[in-house]
Design an enzyme around this catalytic site. Structure first.
Site, short mmCIF file in Angstrom:
data_model
loop_
_atom_site.label_atom_id
_atom_site.label_comp_id
_atom_site.label_asym_id
_atom_site.label_seq_id
_atom_site.Cartn_x
_atom_site.Cartn_y
_atom_site.Cartn_z
N HIS A 128 -8.40 7.63 5.15
CA HIS A 128 -8.24 8.53 6.26
C HIS A 128 -9.49 9.57 6.13
O HIS A 128 -9.40 10.54 5.45
CB HIS A 128 -6.92 9.05 6.25
CG HIS A 128 -6.73 9.85 7.73
ND1 HIS A 128 -6.89 11.18 7.77
CD2 HIS A 128 -5.86 9.64 8.63
CE1 HIS A 128 -6.69 11.68 8.91
NE2 HIS A 128 -6.11 10.72 9.54
N ASP A 182 0.37 7.32 11.75
CA ASP A 182 -0.76 7.73 12.36
C ASP A 182 -1.43 6.65 12.93
O ASP A 182 -2.07 6.68 14.24
CB ASP A 182 -1.85 8.05 10.83
CG ASP A 182 -3.05 8.59 11.47
OD1 ASP A 182 -3.10 10.00 11.22
OD2 ASP A 182 -4.06 7.97 11.72
#
Length: 499
Positions: free
Chosen positions: A232, A400
């Site tokens: 990420h 996410d």
């Protein structure tokens, strides 16, 4: 001729003074020099009678030191230049290196070019033949060296001459398990420190305050211990996902019997140190009396090993008691009826170009549709991470990925902007350990959406009443990384310390 010898000697002396190795070549003619001028016309006439073909593999030109033009090297004039002009060998090797070539095989009678190539750039050069060695031994030594440095070989073709075949190695005798005294750290025996282990991948321990007015959960975050976090990256920085903050808050809420996250505002990004650069300590604190309807939650961090540094508050919100499953929550039809399919091909390349560089663990979008003001998507947690899903309420990478469909769905006018979660409202988790979701995202404001995530049977897993997203720039993250860095400036003799 004596003048030529003097010039050569002077040139040799100049190169040696510059620290370069010099060796005279044993050749029959002074190729690539004015000494060849007398034969160029005759050479050109002979070359003009030949038939040239385009090369089947790319060729680096020794005339230019660059990738050769296939049309140019099919002319006699090119080969006349090749005889007369200087050899751009070092430039050619540099060109290969710049194109990512790391291994060179020298197809010749010895290793002269291999040695010169390795003096030019950092790469592996392997001669296929050596003048003082058996040809078969030299050939297989070259293949082995190339293979050991990562070059893929077609072993079936290599062994075809001898009628040999490849077989799978037996497994048992060759399997090994290694145990190291040092390695990724875990919660260890937290009971010895008066704490209670949580069993959560990000929060190792918790302690209830003696006053009864709160609970604190603690953990240690690093890309070494939780490698999936490195997938990420935002504007080149490893950023703790906004969905992971929600996971931490919900886990703390579960500890005090408040399973619904009424609101959570993310105040500052948590930029994690890169590989080998340390970790951060994290605290999730819940305040309020036992049995209270609402409890406040805050999430802080500080660099690991920096006990004298202050804590940074990254998120604050309110936890409340769980709510019943909303009416009609299982009314999602799948595949979506009357919805227009949108392509997800190139989604993660597009996100990377905008500054959101998601690694494999976060690349979960498999399909998407557009229906009115809503985007629907199928998202999956990659197989390698699914074993961890049971340790989370909802794995942050899967959660996410549910937001990535916003890009292909076009819910926001500026689709190219890098948006991260900012303010969550009304987050409820109805089932744990999901590895895939069917998601519905609906615009509820200029930069806000609602979200519902279902499992394959149509049962509601997670719902978000409202999520506001905000743009973030590379400069903001860089500044945050500097503030949270592990290094400080100390004033010797004055007792002051500045971060």
């Amino acid at each position: 001729m004596s003048g030529d010898a003097d010039a050569v000697a002077e040139l040799e002396a100049m190169w040696r003074e510059a620290g370069r190795r010099v060796k005279r070549l044993t050749v029959s003619h002074a190729f690539h020099s004015p000494r060849m001028d007398a034969m160029l016309d005759e050479f050109a006439a002979v070359a003009a009678e030949l038939t040239f073909q385009a090369p089947r593999i790319p060729v680096i030109s020794n005339v230019t030191g660059r990738l050769a033009d296939p049309e140019e090297i099919q002319t006699s004039g090119y080969w006349v230049r090749h005889v007369r002009e200087a050899v751009r060998f070092a430039d050619g090797v540099q060109c290969l290196h710049d194109r990512g070539v790391t291994t060179l095989l020298e197809l010749g009678p010895d290793g002269v070019l291999t040695a010169m190539a390795q003096q030019s750039v950092d790469l592996l050069g392997v001669p296929v033949l050596r003048g003082d060695r058996d040809e078969t031994e030299a050939l297989f030594t070259a293949l082995a060296a190339a293979y050991a440095h990562g070059t893929a070989l077609n072993w079936a073709e290599v062994y075809a001459t001898w009628g040999a075949r490849t077989v799978e190695l037996p497994t048992y005798s060759f399997q090994r398990e290694r145990y190291w005294a040092s390695g990724p750290s875990g919660p260890g025996d937290v009971a010895g420190a008066g704490l209670t282990a949580t069993g959560h991948p990000l929060l190792g321990a918790e302690v209830s305050l003696a006053s009864g007015a709160g609970v604190v959960l603690t953990g240690r975050l690093s890309v070494a211990d939780q490698s999936w976090l490195a997938d990420h990256a935002v504007h080149g920085q490893v950023v703790f996902p906004g969905t992971a903050f929600v996971e931490l808050a919900l886990r703390a809420g579960e500890q005090v019997g408040c399973g619904r996250l009424a609101e959570l505002t993310l105040e500052a990004p948590l930029v994690l140190p890169g590989p080998g650069r340390g970790a951060v300590q994290v605290q999730v604190s819940v305040a309020g009396e036992v049995g209270a309807e609402d409890r406040t939650v805050e999430i802080h961090s500080r660099p690991d090993g920096a006990a004298d540094s202050g804590w940074t508050r990254h998120a604050a919100g309110v936890l409340t008691h769980e709510t019943a499953l909303p009416e009609g929550a299982e009314a999602l039809t799948w595949p979506p009826a009357q919805a227009e399919s949108v392509t997800v091909e190139g989604l993660y390349e597009e996100l990377a170009a905008a500054g959101l560089d998601y690694g494999p663990v976060f690349q979960g979008v498999r399909a998407a549709w557009r229906s009115g003001e809503s985007v629907l998507a199928e998202v999956v947690l990659p197989g390698g991470e699914q074993a961890q899903a049971g340790s989370f309420g909802l794995h942050p990478a899967l959660f996410d990925a549910a937001l990535h469909a916003l890009v292909v769905g076009g819910l926001f006018d500026d689709a190219a902007a890098v948006r991260l979660p900012f303010a969550w409202q009304g987050v409820s988790l109805y089932a744990a350990a999901a590895t895939e979701l069917r998601v519905r995202l609906t615009a509820v404001g200029p930069e806000a959406i609602s979200l519902q995530g279902y499992d394959a049977s149509g049962a509601l897993v997670v719902s978000v009443d409202s999520l506001t997203l905000r743009s973030v720039s590379a400069q903001q993250l860089a500044a945050k990384a500097d503030v949270d860095g592990l290094y400080g400036v100390e004033c010797s003799g004055c007792g002051a310390r500045e971060r």
